[in-house]
Design a protein around this motif. Sequence first.
Motif, PDB file in Angstrom:
ATOM      1  N   ARG A  71      45.090  74.653  67.028  1.00  0.00           N
ATOM      2  CA  ARG A  71      44.100  75.740  67.051  1.00  0.00           C
ATOM      3  C   ARG A  71      43.736  74.891  68.241  1.00  0.00           C
ATOM      4  NH1 ARG A  71      40.754  75.711  62.109  1.00  0.00           N
ATOM      5  NH2 ARG A  71      40.209  77.043  62.568  1.00  0.00           N
ATOM      6  N   ASP A  72      42.893  76.038  69.275  1.00  0.00           N
ATOM      7  CA  ASP A  72      42.275  76.156  70.308  1.00  0.00           C
ATOM      8  C   ASP A  72      40.884  76.749  70.062  1.00  0.00           C
ATOM      9  OD1 ASP A  72      40.606  76.422  72.978  1.00  0.00           O
ATOM     10  OD2 ASP A  72      42.690  76.698  74.339  1.00  0.00           O
ATOM     11  N   ASN A  73      39.888  75.726  69.726  1.00  0.00           N
ATOM     12  CA  ASN A  73      38.707  76.371  69.629  1.00  0.00           C
ATOM     13  C   ASN A  73      37.886  77.296  70.723  1.00  0.00           C
ATOM     14  OD1 ASN A  73      38.597  75.440  66.653  1.00  0.00           O
ATOM     15  ND2 ASN A  73      38.179  74.376  67.426  1.00  0.00           N
ATOM     16  N   ALA A  74      38.152  76.819  71.679  1.00  0.00           N
ATOM     17  CA  ALA A  74      37.899  77.775  73.082  1.00  0.00           C
ATOM     18  C   ALA A  74      37.989  78.641  72.885  1.00  0.00           C
ATOM     19  CB  ALA A  74      37.838  76.397  73.950  1.00  0.00           C
ATOM     20  N   LYS A  75      40.053  78.942  72.743  1.00  0.00           N
ATOM     21  CA  LYS A  75      40.093  80.151  73.030  1.00  0.00           C
ATOM     22  C   LYS A  75      40.559  81.279  71.953  1.00  0.00           C
ATOM     23  CE  LYS A  75      43.033  79.429  76.387  1.00  0.00           C
ATOM     24  NZ  LYS A  75      44.697  78.814  76.807  1.00  0.00           N
ATOM     25  N   ASN A  76      39.358  80.593  70.530  1.00  0.00           N
ATOM     26  CA  ASN A  76      39.460  81.485  68.938  1.00  0.00           C
ATOM     27  C   ASN A  76      40.882  81.271  68.394  1.00  0.00           C
ATOM     28  OD1 ASN A  76      37.065  81.159  67.534  1.00  0.00           O
ATOM     29  ND2 ASN A  76      36.815  83.539  67.514  1.00  0.00           N
ATOM     30  N   THR A  77      41.576  80.888  68.941  1.00  0.00           N
ATOM     31  CA  THR A  77      43.234  80.989  68.506  1.00  0.00           C
ATOM     32  C   THR A  77      43.502  80.282  68.051  1.00  0.00           C
ATOM     33  OG1 THR A  77      43.080  82.683  70.842  1.00  0.00           O
ATOM     34  CG2 THR A  77      44.994  81.745  69.712  1.00  0.00           C
ATOM     35  N   VAL A  78      44.959  80.103  66.953  1.00  0.00           N
ATOM     36  CA  VAL A  78      45.419  79.218  66.188  1.00  0.00           C
ATOM     37  C   VAL A  78      46.734  79.696  67.133  1.00  0.00           C
ATOM     38  CG1 VAL A  78      46.554  77.988  64.214  1.00  0.00           C
ATOM     39  CG2 VAL A  78      44.507  78.663  64.405  1.00  0.00           C
ATOM     40  N   TYR A  79      47.708  78.767  67.068  1.00  0.00           N
ATOM     41  CA  TYR A  79      49.053  78.281  66.919  1.00  0.00           C
ATOM     42  C   TYR A  79      50.156  78.644  66.680  1.00  0.00           C
ATOM     43  CZ  TYR A  79      47.054  79.112  72.157  1.00  0.00           C
ATOM     44  OH  TYR A  79      45.878  79.316  73.075  1.00  0.00           O
ATOM     45  N   LEU A  80      51.404  78.690  66.503  1.00  0.00           N
ATOM     46  CA  LEU A  80      52.843  77.739  65.297  1.00  0.00           C
ATOM     47  C   LEU A  80      53.535  77.504  66.347  1.00  0.00           C
ATOM     48  CD1 LEU A  80      53.322  77.225  63.029  1.00  0.00           C
ATOM     49  CD2 LEU A  80      54.159  79.423  62.534  1.00  0.00           C
TER      50      LEU A  80
END
Length: 125
Positions: A71-80
């Motif tokens: 997860r990148d909280n700064a971008k409000n995004t989770v990756y797989l």
Amino acid sequence: VQLQASGGGLVQPGGSLRLSCAASGFTLDDYAIGWFRQAPGKEREGVSCISSSDGSTYYADSVKGRFTISRDNAKNTVYLQMNRLKPEDTAVYYCAATIPHEGFGWDQPYDFGSWGQGTLVTVSS
């Protein structure tokens, strides 16, 4: 609460893809975020999950060692990140969010209240 999944596509066996789940309307780090997938004729299954508190990660046995959730909280995004893809990984992949609660099951679709639209991953030569 809105989730937007993206990054699917056609890839050869052994290849890689990175799926993204972008959140809007809420702060991602307050939620556990799960990735699920559903192949034609099969039930939706949990693939991976990242917790809201300590960043603990969970994986289905079928993807352990090949997939990585982050997860990148700064971008409000989770990756797989999906590596060494196999034909049996072919499915529509969904991301979902939930506030962890007592008895929460990271791989149980009914424990997740907010869902993004799916993104299709096809692994084929």
